[in-house]
Design an enzyme around this catalytic site. Structure first.
Site, PDB file in Angstrom:
ATOM      1  N   CYS A  67       1.392  -1.049  -0.032  1.00  0.00           N
ATOM      2  CA  CYS A  67       0.245   0.007   0.116  1.00  0.00           C
ATOM      3  C   CYS A  67       0.739   1.270   0.206  1.00  0.00           C
ATOM      4  O   CYS A  67       0.447   2.288  -0.470  1.00  0.00           O
ATOM      5  CB  CYS A  67      -1.013  -0.150   1.413  1.00  0.00           C
ATOM      6  SG  CYS A  67      -0.601   0.527   2.850  1.00  0.00           S
ATOM      7  N   GLY A 220       6.581  11.167  26.622  1.00  0.00           N
ATOM      8  CA  GLY A 220       5.404  10.754  28.303  1.00  0.00           C
ATOM      9  C   GLY A 220       4.850  11.529  28.272  1.00  0.00           C
ATOM     10  O   GLY A 220       3.676  11.928  27.376  1.00  0.00           O
ATOM     11  N   VAL A 221       5.441  12.790  28.149  1.00  0.00           N
ATOM     12  CA  VAL A 221       4.322  14.293  28.001  1.00  0.00           C
ATOM     13  C   VAL A 221       3.646  14.496  26.884  1.00  0.00           C
ATOM     14  O   VAL A 221       2.145  14.587  26.722  1.00  0.00           O
ATOM     15  CB  VAL A 221       4.971  15.569  28.800  1.00  0.00           C
ATOM     16  CG1 VAL A 221       4.193  17.216  27.949  1.00  0.00           C
ATOM     17  CG2 VAL A 221       5.005  15.906  29.703  1.00  0.00           C
ATOM     18  N   GLU A1215      -6.703 -13.341   0.354  1.00  0.00           N
ATOM     19  CA  GLU A1215      -7.981 -13.187   1.402  1.00  0.00           C
ATOM     20  C   GLU A1215      -7.012 -14.400   1.245  1.00  0.00           C
ATOM     21  O   GLU A1215      -6.903 -15.103   3.232  1.00  0.00           O
ATOM     22  CB  GLU A1215      -8.832 -13.286   1.138  1.00  0.00           C
ATOM     23  CG  GLU A1215     -10.010 -11.789   1.015  1.00  0.00           C
ATOM     24  CD  GLU A1215     -11.265 -12.116   0.654  1.00  0.00           C
ATOM     25  OE1 GLU A1215     -11.543 -12.041   1.681  1.00  0.00           O
ATOM     26  OE2 GLU A1215     -11.851 -12.896  -0.117  1.00  0.00           O
TER      27      GLU A1215
END
Length: 1277
Positions: A67, A220-221, A1215
């Site tokens: 893709c 983190g913040v 598939e």
């Protein structure tokens, strides 16, 4: 974190006159922290307009892009590594990609591109002749077959020349060397960023702004601000302060500045380990071990050591080992300095913790002492780049020359809200000998002291309890073995059977082989069909020039839309207060159901004044504003008042209880089931639960709606598999004819079934907003909103009753399937129907009755997903096959062979079937995988290893192809030939990674007998091909290929008289002559579709056009102490007919297989009791990464296979491969069975999907899992 937008950052350190390069996540990296840095994006690495970089070229030519949405991130990770190490080792390469995700390729072709840069061979050279044990020339195919194993030619690659790379900008070097450092101050609309240059200045800022967070890497913040809406008006960035970046080698250890990145810490520790005696580096080794799997390279490059400590997060992999190792923290505040042990901040009594005014300056990591042993452990949902479920740091110091405990430290993460210390346990064990009695008491004390709270997010307490005692047991064994190494005379060590558990699974560069049938010798060199042609957009994917919806240029006056979703699963909306939202700067309007001019697809009541919500995540209204940021801020301020309604139905069990189903229910029956059950020798009953799966396409749902300004026309650019449906739904919502809505799709960044119906809903919301405002409206869902709103694969329960004979013949099956459809029908009834039709997989069952029920619940509607019900119903089938094998004492492969279709016969819905290629795939897979010899080897390994076991399984597959209804497989194409001889091709298919446009150009090239370079595909649009069916069900190439062929043959028939008159002429001459003769050079092509049908009243029909066949053999190794596992090897044989493009088809098989590994072993959706999806994003929801693919991976396309029903005898392959991922599931089952047999656990056991580490550990039952008061696990076998 997510890697879609990666940057290469270059910094110049003037103090040592050195340039460093590192990659980072653009979505987390604040632009303010890049002052003085040189930033390179994928476009800067290379482009088709200037020069394509070797990394970009090789990724594309090795078929490492499908893709294409993840390709820029892959390029940047590889590029940055090569800037630092022009000839990297395979280990460095796999480590560099540990933080990258791909949903399409299965990673193998990406790693193939990487291997071309590595200086070391990845061949094991275990054979006597120096060849690889996996050498395809000897083992994997018959030499008489005309086969090929080359999907690309390395001879075509341009060399990597480090001298041609971008230089570090001289002006930035001069600035770093000559300009004095000064405080940086950046003011935004709502926020101020301050970057001081001295510790004193930082202390002043801390006093002036006591609530301002200190941000270094923003991992983190940034997460809280980006995903949880936390706002900080002032942020202080101390990364430029020298005191916080110190690296000092001291006599008693290492001192590292708190702002040092984790990558710097990792490199410093690795260097120290190589230079210092082993006795001194045990702490360093343990910390380094945790760093190797903490996040990915991109996170470690920016995340700081101090931030990891101060955040005190339970999920920190570093804090437990740093605390256990007696690391010291240097803290400073105004007028005060002090040092405290890191362990104090986790002591629990709060007596010596970090105060709000204090700043962490540095961390001291001590040398280990003689007689001291330090180890760290972790278990996570994925081995790399995943937060831990639980972790531990443990240290013991013995009295000199003895095994008497002098000092003991045990710290755990994941057990509570922060790191916790087993302080009482350590105190009680001090003075004890390191023996079995100590182990027994330690485990009891640990369980008593470490209380693990329950969680609404679905975390299992029992598993964490098992892990914390298993970690200590592993520590016990590690120390015993270390004592033996130190003094083998006094300490005998541990038996060989136990030693393998001391080795963690490592990620290795996979070895892979791809085998396909070569083209005929007489095929024209110009004819591309059957050749491994590179994806037509591959280079553009790798250079970042491929355009997706959010890459489209801004339209003048464009608005951004954010949706407001329901927070309740079943409720009546009493009021919607938008007043605060409308006050947000830049907000243009609020869009609600009242703004829909015509058909409203969004109510669930006839009364527009009373709106009912029937799931969490249902769209209630939307905000349009002048920026994405403003629209999101405003959406968060919309207040909705609810009145709760009953019942709230979330699970299949609750739906059954309330008789909540969508109609119709489906049933199929053949033979006399009840009578057969009376005549069989044995009956077994059971049920299996299969969890749902998130599509996790790389490009989230995206729409750009642009009003044209006259005649109510609108251009809709959308990431969808079904443009005609978008057109129809938008037109109905706006009350205009479909001919006023022009839907455009250039390419889609992954779909897998998730961009069929759901895209229409979102496109309509954007179109209504565009219609109301008269302005272009862009809607790009965040990952969290996408996962919350759109649903995924249907969760499944299969309840079965199976009658069989002692010789393994299965005579009767009665099975019921329940699928969780969610709150609206969507495709659920169709998925249930297909589940019934495909449930037999590869087996002939004489007497069969099966039911399928689509359950109506208060979850977002589940929808189409690659495989469309087959991966679930076939897993149920394989489960009862394995259970019959257990009960009869036969091997699973023998039961499979006994019951497999063998002759031309009928399926349970009376469609004819020729299983010849099924048997061929099975036999070839058996042979190529060396199944029986490896099964013997695995059994021998299991006898010699107590805590690690291997398992192997081989699974066949029959995958029916067809859409069930003729009109759903019709297709059209339009081909123009221009007077310069160039050809413009368009058709109704959507490029979403499966290479359909590449294949269509191959078809046109063959039919017109011209080079592919003359043919161009522009876009899929409702303006060129009307009423196109969805690109779904693996049918895109089959049906559109027929239409393209038809159009080309029409054109060629028109040209034939001209060609006959001038047979030696050129293509351009023929086209020029045709134009001058007024011959039309434009033609449509059409394919009516397949004549598929199913009569559900009679329970018979021909719903499928043909069948694909395949088989997969997988081998795994499990860690019985933690439940972790490693995928060792997979061999796949697949019948794809005559492949139009082997590179594309093999890539589809591998990508689907790895997605299947995710479905069956990893990907776990968790909901709160209120129906809120808790796993919303890559932090909580783990798809397979590089570390999860098999170490040896072989894919063989069955030779000499023909398919008369599809273009050029090919087969639709998109598939089928997903189901073969269950071979890993059953290999894990085989390993678990070995464990249980060894431990005398003969009773049958149930394994549900996904078969996660938690379930594996629980199934390997022992005293740790049973939590018995007295632990009796022997140290010796």
């Amino acid at each position: 974190m997510f890697q879609l937008f990666l940057l290469a950052i270059a910094l110049y350190w003037s103090s040592v006159q050195m340039k460093i390069h590192f990659s980072a996540n653009a979505c987390l990296l604040p632009i303010c922290c890049l002052y003085g840095a040189a930033v390179t994006t994928v476009e800067g690495v290379g482009s088709t307009k200037t020069r394509v970089h070797p990394v970009q070229e090789r990724l594309a030519k090795c078929h490492g892009s499908q893709c294409g949405f993840c390709s820029p991130g892959m390029v940047m990770s590889i590029y940055t590594l090569l800037r630092n190490y022009p000839e990297p080792t395979p280990e460095q390469m796999t480590a560099a990609l540990a933080g990258n995700l791909c949903r399409c390729t299965g990673y193998r072709p990406i790693l193939d591109a990487c291997k071309t840069f590595c200086k070391e061979s990845i061949c094991c050279q275990r054979k006597a002749n120096g060849k690889c044990c996996y050498d395809q020339e000897d083992d994997l195919f018959d030499k008489e077959e005309k086969v090929s194993t080359r999907l690309f030619s390395a001879d075509e690659f341009q060399p990597l020349d480090p001298t041609q790379e971008l230089i570090f900008p001289p002006e930035l070097m001069r600035m770093a060397e000559n300009q004095p450092k000064r405080t940086l101050l950046f003011h935004g609309e709502r926020m101020t960023w301050i970057s001081p240059v001295s510790l004193d200045e930082l202390l002043d800022l801390k006093v002036a702004h006591p609530k301002a967070p200190l941000v270094v890497g923003n991992t983190g913040v940034g997460m809280y601000m980006k995903f949880r809406g936390v706002f900080h008006p002032v942020v202080i960035a101390p990364a430029r302060i020298p005191d916080l970046n110190v690296v000092k080698y001291m006599e008693d250890g290492l001192t590292l500045g708190a702002a040092c990145s984790l990558s710097v810490v990792k490199d410093v520790l690795a260097n120290a380990i190589s230079e210092f005696p082993e006795e001194k580096t045990k702490v360093f080794c343990a910390v380094l071990q945790q760093l190797r799997t903490l996040g990915g390279e991109q996170i470690r490059n920016v995340a700081s050591l101090g931030g990891n400590i101060i955040s005190r997060k339970s999920t920190s992999d570093l804090n437990p080992i740093l605390a256990a190792s007696n690391c010291m923290l240097s803290l400073v505040s105004r007028g005060k300095k002090r040092q405290i042990p890191l362990s104090d901040i986790f002591a629990g009594d709060g007596s010596n913790t970090v105060t709000p005014e204090e700043i962490l300056v540095s961390v001291h990591i001590p040398h280990s002492k003689k007689g001291e042993y330090v180890f760290a452990f972790r278990q996570a949902p994925r081995r790399e780049n995943a937060l831990p479920i639980a972790n531990a740091g443990m240290r013991v110091l013995f009295e000199e020359g003895t095994d008497i405990i002098k000092d003991l430290s045990i710290f755990y993460g994941g057990a509570a809200s922060t790191t916790v210390c087993a302080k009482q346990t350590c105190s009680a064990l001090t003075g004890r000998h390191w023996n079995e009695q100590m182990l027994d008491e330690a485990c009891r004390l640990i369980l008593k002291e470490i209380a693990i709270p329950g969680s609404a997010s679905g975390e299992k307490v029992d598993y964490k309890k098992t892990l914390i005692v298993s970690f200590f047991y592993r520590f016990f064994l590690e120390v015993l073995q270390s004592l033996n190494t130190t003094d083998p005379c006094h300490y005998p060590g541990i038996p060989m059977e136990y030693r393998s558990v001391l080795e963690d699974f490592k990620t290795k560069m996979p070895q892979s082989v791809q085998i396909y049938q070569d083209i005929e010798p007489n095929q024209s060199p110009q004819d591309p069909v059957g050749r491994p042609i590179m994806h037509q957009s591959g280079i553009k994917h790798a250079t970042g020039e491929a355009v997706y919806i959010d890459d489209l240029p801004s339209v003048d006056g464009e608005l951004f839309l954010s949706v407001v979703t329901s927070s309740r699963a079943h409720a009546k909306i009493i009021s919607i207060d938008t007043s605060e939202a409308l006050k947000v700067p830049g907000v243009f309007d609020i869009i609600s159901a009242h703004d829909v001019p015509a058909t409203n697809e969004f109510y669930y009541s006839d009364d527009p004044e009373i709106i009912f919500v029937i799931c969490v995540g249902q769209i209630v209204c939307a905000v349009v504003a002048d920026s994405d940021v403003h629209s999101k801020q405003a959406a968060a301020k919309v207040k909705i008042e609810y009145e709760a309604l009953e019942p709230v139905i979330l699970t299949i069990e609750e739906a059954i209880k309330h008789n909540s189903f969508f109609e119709p229910k489906r049933k199929l029956e053949q033979g006399n089931v009840d009578q057969a059950f009376e005549t069989v020798e044995n009956i077994t009953e059971g049920e299996i639960h299969i969890g749902g799966q998130e599509h996790f396409y790389m490009e989230t749902q995206s729409v750009l709606a642009v009003p044209k300004g006259e005649d109510k026309e609108m251009d809709v650019y959308v990431s969808t598999q079904h443009p005609a449906f978008i057109q129809e739904m938008v037109a109905a919502s706006l009350g205009v004819p479909a001919n006023r809505i022009m839907c455009h799709v250039k390419r889609v960044g992954g779909a897998f079934g998730g961009k069929l119906l759901k895209s229409g809903l979102l496109a309509s919301v954007a179109a209504v907003a565009a219609n109301k405002t008269g302005k272009a409206v862009r809607l790009i869902l965040s990952r969290g909103d996408d996962m919350l709103i759109t649903g995924g694969r249907h969760p499944f329960i299969g309840k079965y009753k199976v009658g069989y004979m002692n010789d393994g013949r299965i005579r009767a099956v009665d099975v019921k399937y329940y699928i969780n459809g969610g709150c609206t029908p969507d495709d659920s009834v169709l998925v249930a129907s297909v589940s019934l039709l495909k449930m037999d997989n590869a087996y002939k069952i004489p007497h069969l009755r099966c039911w399928a029920y689509a359950c109506k619940t208060n979850l977002p509607s589940n929808t189409a997903f690659r495989g469309f019900g087959f991966p679930q119903s076939a897993l149920v089938t394989e489960t009862w096959i394995a259970e019959v094998a257990d009960k009869t004492g036969l091997s699973p492969e023998k039961v499979r062979e006994i019951n497999m279709y063998k002759e031309k016969e009928q399926t349970h819905f009376k469609q004819k079937l020729d299983p010849q290629n099924l048997i061929r795939c099975w036999n070839e897979c058996m042979e190529k995988s060396a199944y029986y010899s490896r099964k013997t080897a695995a059994d021998e390994f299991n006898k010699q290893n107590y805590w690690k076991k291997k398992g192997i399984a081989i699974v066949p597959m029959k995958f029916p192809f067809g859409l069930g209804t003729p009109y759903l497989s019709q297709a059209a194409a339009l081909v123009h030939i221009y007077t310069d001889g160039s050809v413009l091709l368009t058709h109704g298919g959507i490029e979403m990674g499966q290479g359909i446009h590449t294949k269509m150009i191959q078809v046109a090239s063959r039919e017109l007998n011209i080079p592919m370079s003359r043919i161009h595909f522009c876009e899929t649009s409702t303006t060129t091909v009307p009423n196109a069916c969805a690109s779904a069900g693996s049918a895109g190439t089959d049906v559109n290929g027929m239409a393209v062929k038809d159009a080309c043959q029409t054109l060629l028939s028109r040209l034939q008289p001209i060609i006959n008159k001038n047979p030696k002429g050129t293509w351009n001459e023929w086209i020029k002559e045709a134009f001058e003769q007024s011959v039309s050079l434009s033609a449509t092509g059409y394919f009516r579709g397949y004549n598929d049908s199913m009569d559900w009243e009679k329970g018979e029909g021909q719903p499928f056009t043909y069948f694909l066949f395949g088989a997969a053999c997988s081998e795994v190794e499990i860690n019985c102490l933690t439940g972790d596992h490693k995928n060792l090897r997979t061999d796949i044989v697949m019948d794809v007919g005559c492949s139009i493009n082997p590179a594309v088809d093999i890539g589809q098989i591998e990508g689907a297989f790895v997605q299947g590994i995710g479905l069956y072993t990893m990907e776990e959706l968790k909901y709160s009791p209120e129906g809120v999806l808790c796993t919303r994003g890559p932090d909580q929801y783990k798809i397979p990464a590089v570390c999860d693919i098999p170490e040896q991976f072989s894919v063989s396309l069955l030779s000499s296979s023909q398919n008369p029903y599809a273009i050029y005898a090919s087969k639709g392959i998109g598939e089928a491969g997903l189901f073969l991922g269950c071979s890993v599931f059953f290999a894990l089952r085989d390993a678990i069975t070995s464990v249980r047999n060894e431990r005398g656990l003969k009773t049958s056991f149930v394994l549900n999907s996904p078969l996660t580490a938690e379930q594996i550990r629980a199934s390997c039952a022992d005293d740790f899992t049973e939590m018995r008061p007295c632990f009796s696990i022997p140290v010796w076998p």
